[in-house]
Scaffold this motif. Sequence first.
Motif, PDB file in Angstrom:
ATOM      1  N   PRO A 165      76.164 -54.562 106.056  1.00 34.47           N
ATOM      2  CA  PRO A 165      74.750 -54.503 106.459  1.00 34.47           C
ATOM      3  C   PRO A 165      73.782 -54.989 105.380  1.00 34.47           C
ATOM      4  CG  PRO A 165      75.600 -52.292 106.031  1.00 34.47           C
ATOM      5  CD  PRO A 165      76.776 -53.218 106.008  1.00 34.47           C
ATOM      6  N   ILE A 166      74.150 -54.822 104.101  1.00 29.88           N
ATOM      7  CA  ILE A 166      73.276 -55.299 103.015  1.00 29.88           C
ATOM      8  C   ILE A 166      73.180 -56.818 103.059  1.00 29.88           C
ATOM      9  CG2 ILE A 166      72.958 -55.478 100.526  1.00 29.88           C
ATOM     10  CD1 ILE A 166      72.458 -52.690 101.427  1.00 29.88           C
ATOM     11  N   ALA A 167      74.320 -57.474 103.151  1.00 31.45           N
ATOM     12  CA  ALA A 167      74.329 -58.937 103.212  1.00 31.45           C
ATOM     13  C   ALA A 167      73.626 -59.424 104.473  1.00 31.45           C
ATOM     14  CB  ALA A 167      75.765 -59.457 103.161  1.00 31.45           C
ATOM     15  N   GLU A 168      73.844 -58.726 105.591  1.00 31.04           N
ATOM     16  CA  GLU A 168      73.190 -59.110 106.844  1.00 31.04           C
ATOM     17  C   GLU A 168      71.672 -59.040 106.706  1.00 31.04           C
ATOM     18  OE1 GLU A 168      74.868 -56.428 109.671  1.00 31.04           O
ATOM     19  OE2 GLU A 168      76.801 -57.474 109.779  1.00 31.04           O
ATOM     20  N   ALA A 169      71.173 -57.942 106.135  1.00 32.10           N
ATOM     21  CA  ALA A 169      69.727 -57.784 105.961  1.00 32.10           C
ATOM     22  C   ALA A 169      69.177 -58.807 104.969  1.00 32.10           C
ATOM     23  CB  ALA A 169      69.411 -56.368 105.486  1.00 32.10           C
ATOM     24  N   THR A 170      69.963 -59.095 103.932  1.00 33.11           N
ATOM     25  CA  THR A 170      69.529 -60.064 102.918  1.00 33.11           C
ATOM     26  C   THR A 170      69.372 -61.460 103.511  1.00 33.11           C
ATOM     27  OG1 THR A 170      70.616 -58.814 101.157  1.00 33.11           O
ATOM     28  CG2 THR A 170      70.132 -61.132 100.712  1.00 33.11           C
ATOM     29  N   PHE A 171      70.403 -61.922 104.218  1.00 31.08           N
ATOM     30  CA  PHE A 171      70.335 -63.271 104.774  1.00 31.08           C
ATOM     31  C   PHE A 171      69.334 -63.358 105.922  1.00 31.08           C
ATOM     32  CE2 PHE A 171      74.663 -63.731 102.779  1.00 31.08           C
ATOM     33  CZ  PHE A 171      74.270 -64.700 101.858  1.00 31.08           C
ATOM     34  N   ALA A 172      69.158 -62.261 106.650  1.00 30.61           N
ATOM     35  CA  ALA A 172      68.143 -62.252 107.705  1.00 30.61           C
ATOM     36  C   ALA A 172      66.753 -62.418 107.095  1.00 30.61           C
ATOM     37  CB  ALA A 172      68.220 -60.954 108.502  1.00 30.61           C
ATOM     38  N   ALA A 173      66.514 -61.735 105.973  1.00 26.86           N
ATOM     39  CA  ALA A 173      65.220 -61.844 105.292  1.00 26.86           C
ATOM     40  C   ALA A 173      65.001 -63.241 104.716  1.00 26.86           C
ATOM     41  CB  ALA A 173      65.122 -60.798 104.186  1.00 26.86           C
ATOM     42  N   LEU A 174      66.114 -63.928 104.399  1.00 23.43           N
ATOM     43  CA  LEU A 174      66.032 -65.296 103.879  1.00 23.43           C
ATOM     44  C   LEU A 174      66.060 -66.334 105.003  1.00 23.43           C
ATOM     45  CD1 LEU A 174      68.462 -64.926 100.829  1.00 23.43           C
ATOM     46  CD2 LEU A 174      65.973 -65.182 100.729  1.00 23.43           C
ATOM     47  N   ARG A 175      66.171 -65.838 106.267  1.00 24.92           N
ATOM     48  CA  ARG A 175      66.217 -66.692 107.455  1.00 24.92           C
ATOM     49  C   ARG A 175      67.450 -67.598 107.457  1.00 24.92           C
ATOM     50  NH1 ARG A 175      63.083 -63.120 107.466  1.00 24.92           N
ATOM     51  NH2 ARG A 175      60.817 -63.235 107.737  1.00 24.92           N
ATOM     52  N   ASN A 297      62.301 -56.978  99.337  1.00 25.19           N
ATOM     53  CA  ASN A 297      61.531 -55.848  99.865  1.00 25.19           C
ATOM     54  C   ASN A 297      61.704 -55.728 101.372  1.00 25.19           C
ATOM     55  OD1 ASN A 297      60.483 -55.108  97.359  1.00 25.19           O
ATOM     56  ND2 ASN A 297      58.719 -56.476  97.545  1.00 25.19           N
ATOM     57  N   GLU A 298      61.703 -56.874 102.044  1.00 23.72           N
ATOM     58  CA  GLU A 298      61.866 -56.892 103.501  1.00 23.72           C
ATOM     59  C   GLU A 298      63.249 -56.354 103.895  1.00 23.72           C
ATOM     60  OE1 GLU A 298      62.324 -60.218 107.042  1.00 23.72           O
ATOM     61  OE2 GLU A 298      60.926 -60.651 105.402  1.00 23.72           O
ATOM     62  N   ALA A 299      64.276 -56.789 103.158  1.00 20.08           N
ATOM     63  CA  ALA A 299      65.642 -56.333 103.441  1.00 20.08           C
ATOM     64  C   ALA A 299      65.769 -54.829 103.225  1.00 20.08           C
ATOM     65  CB  ALA A 299      66.632 -57.082 102.551  1.00 20.08           C
ATOM     66  N   ARG A 300      65.193 -54.324 102.133  1.00 19.18           N
ATOM     67  CA  ARG A 300      65.267 -52.879 101.856  1.00 19.18           C
ATOM     68  C   ARG A 300      64.578 -52.069 102.951  1.00 19.18           C
ATOM     69  NH1 ARG A 300      65.407 -54.596  96.817  1.00 19.18           N
ATOM     70  NH2 ARG A 300      63.174 -54.812  96.451  1.00 19.18           N
ATOM     71  N   ALA A 301      63.412 -52.545 103.369  1.00 20.80           N
ATOM     72  CA  ALA A 301      62.666 -51.838 104.413  1.00 20.80           C
ATOM     73  C   ALA A 301      63.426 -51.845 105.738  1.00 20.80           C
ATOM     74  CB  ALA A 301      61.289 -52.481 104.597  1.00 20.80           C
ATOM     75  N   ALA A 302      64.124 -52.947 106.016  1.00 20.11           N
ATOM     76  CA  ALA A 302      64.860 -53.072 107.276  1.00 20.11           C
ATOM     77  C   ALA A 302      66.034 -52.097 107.366  1.00 20.11           C
ATOM     78  CB  ALA A 302      65.366 -54.503 107.431  1.00 20.11           C
ATOM     79  N   LEU A 303      66.504 -51.626 106.202  1.00 16.51           N
ATOM     80  CA  LEU A 303      67.682 -50.751 106.182  1.00 16.51           C
ATOM     81  C   LEU A 303      67.334 -49.259 106.155  1.00 16.51           C
ATOM     82  CD1 LEU A 303      69.737 -52.943 103.712  1.00 16.51           C
ATOM     83  CD2 LEU A 303      70.301 -52.524 106.108  1.00 16.51           C
ATOM     84  N   VAL A 304      66.032 -48.953 106.078  1.00 15.72           N
ATOM     85  CA  VAL A 304      65.595 -47.553 106.133  1.00 15.72           C
ATOM     86  C   VAL A 304      65.961 -46.983 107.505  1.00 15.72           C
ATOM     87  CG1 VAL A 304      63.580 -46.033 106.259  1.00 15.72           C
ATOM     88  CG2 VAL A 304      63.728 -47.768 104.457  1.00 15.72           C
ATOM     89  N   GLY A 305      66.596 -45.822 107.490  1.00 11.22           N
ATOM     90  CA  GLY A 305      67.014 -45.199 108.738  1.00 11.22           C
ATOM     91  C   GLY A 305      68.379 -45.658 109.214  1.00 11.22           C
ATOM     92  N   LYS A 306      68.874 -46.746 108.625  1.00 17.42           N
ATOM     93  CA  LYS A 306      70.204 -47.251 108.974  1.00 17.42           C
ATOM     94  C   LYS A 306      71.233 -46.853 107.910  1.00 17.42           C
ATOM     95  CE  LYS A 306      68.345 -51.253 111.467  1.00 17.42           C
ATOM     96  NZ  LYS A 306      68.234 -52.739 111.492  1.00 17.42           N
ATOM     97  N   LEU A 307      70.839 -47.046 106.642  1.00 15.86           N
ATOM     98  CA  LEU A 307      71.738 -46.686 105.542  1.00 15.86           C
ATOM     99  C   LEU A 307      71.194 -45.526 104.716  1.00 15.86           C
ATOM    100  CD1 LEU A 307      72.852 -50.164 104.117  1.00 15.86           C
ATOM    101  CD2 LEU A 307      73.982 -48.743 105.827  1.00 15.86           C
ATOM    102  N   TYR A 308      69.882 -45.524 104.494  1.00 13.76           N
ATOM    103  CA  TYR A 308      69.266 -44.525 103.625  1.00 13.76           C
ATOM    104  C   TYR A 308      67.891 -44.164 104.171  1.00 13.76           C
ATOM    105  CZ  TYR A 308      67.750 -49.121 101.950  1.00 13.76           C
ATOM    106  OH  TYR A 308      67.306 -50.411 101.885  1.00 13.76           O
ATOM    107  N   SER A 309      67.352 -43.090 103.623  1.00 16.42           N
ATOM    108  CA  SER A 309      66.049 -42.601 104.082  1.00 16.42           C
ATOM    109  C   SER A 309      64.909 -43.294 103.348  1.00 16.42           C
ATOM    110  CB  SER A 309      65.947 -41.096 103.845  1.00 16.42           C
ATOM    111  OG  SER A 309      65.950 -40.821 102.445  1.00 16.42           O
ATOM    112  N   ARG A 310      63.732 -43.260 103.956  1.00 18.72           N
ATOM    113  CA  ARG A 310      62.538 -43.759 103.292  1.00 18.72           C
ATOM    114  C   ARG A 310      62.281 -42.972 102.014  1.00 18.72           C
ATOM    115  NH1 ARG A 310      59.616 -47.916 102.237  1.00 18.72           N
ATOM    116  NH2 ARG A 310      59.771 -48.542 104.430  1.00 18.72           N
ATOM    117  N   GLU A 311      62.575 -41.664 102.057  1.00 15.48           N
ATOM    118  CA  GLU A 311      62.358 -40.803 100.890  1.00 15.48           C
ATOM    119  C   GLU A 311      63.184 -41.275  99.698  1.00 15.48           C
ATOM    120  OE1 GLU A 311      62.748 -36.073  99.579  1.00 15.48           O
ATOM    121  OE2 GLU A 311      63.733 -36.799 101.400  1.00 15.48           O
TER     122      GLU A 311
END
Length: 328
Positions: A165-175, A297-311
């Motif tokens: 999921p980290i790589a997925e969010a990273t490449f998605a943020a990079l389009r 920043n976009e990738a990290r925000a996209a993973l809130v609630g999926k991998l870790y909490s906003r807190e």
Amino acid sequence: MSLSALCLALPGALNAQTMVKFATLAPDGSTWMKAMRQFTDETTARTGGRVKFKIYAGGVSGDEKDVVRKIRLGQLQAGGFTGVGIGEIAPEARLLDTPFLFKNAKEIDHIYKTFDADFRKIFESRGYVLLGWAEVGNVNIFSNVPVTKPEDLRNVKMWIWEGDPIAEATFAALRIKPIPLSITDVMTSLQTGMINGVYGSPLSVIALQWFARMKYVFALPLTNASGAVVISRKSFDTLSKEDQKTMLELGEKYFRALTLASRKENEQSVGILKKKNLIFTEPASPAVVTELERAGNEARAALVGKLYSRELLDKVEAALKAFRASKK
């Protein structure tokens, strides 16, 4: 005769109370495996043979997800993992793998130390005991075309570790739309031309022989990849308190040393890659670095609630901000 061999030869050691079957993707002979064998040898010696290990190196027990599944089934008891395996156990810890989070080793060490107790509790709540962090190191993008900005990656048939999921969010943020494959299928896919771009630490890309198919390296690290050695809590709980303490002490000793050794070898590996005529490219401009950090920043925000909490994300980012301010 070594101390470990002497202890194994003692009659009392012939009936070990616990056999820990350990698996990792790290190949035998690598710095990673040398550290692991030092850890297992001294643990066996210090426990008087009460704890023994059988090691399955080089991916013979399958991909990291396979290893986690086998630990849950009781076929294995421990493993050495990169972020993908860690995510199967304690998804929250993947926050440490998110792109463009850290700028240097001091920041990495500060955050790992500050949040060590928090992450240990998370591992234990999932049925595992963290024996030690073993950093994989800075991760670069390797390709057959020069990359100096995100748009260049659109001309690359980029591999992505299937199900990460980290790589997925990273490449998605990079389009970017990468090609998902198991790590064990990467070399074959490079040979057939299915992919012509990968990512990894310089040391790991050399160890896996991927570098031989690459021409360029994007010099700005994509992330700093975490690594960890864990044992099932069920297996750990069968040990005496004394043996548990020994295992944790030795884990801290050897895996911290491994992290420092990995950093040094990654630096040396950069030199080796340059001697192999791989060309290191820099970001085209400061604006590109800003764009990449924004994608992080976009990738990290996209993973809130999926991998870790906003807190948790806010806590780590606030700790980093305070640390950077203290260094100015």
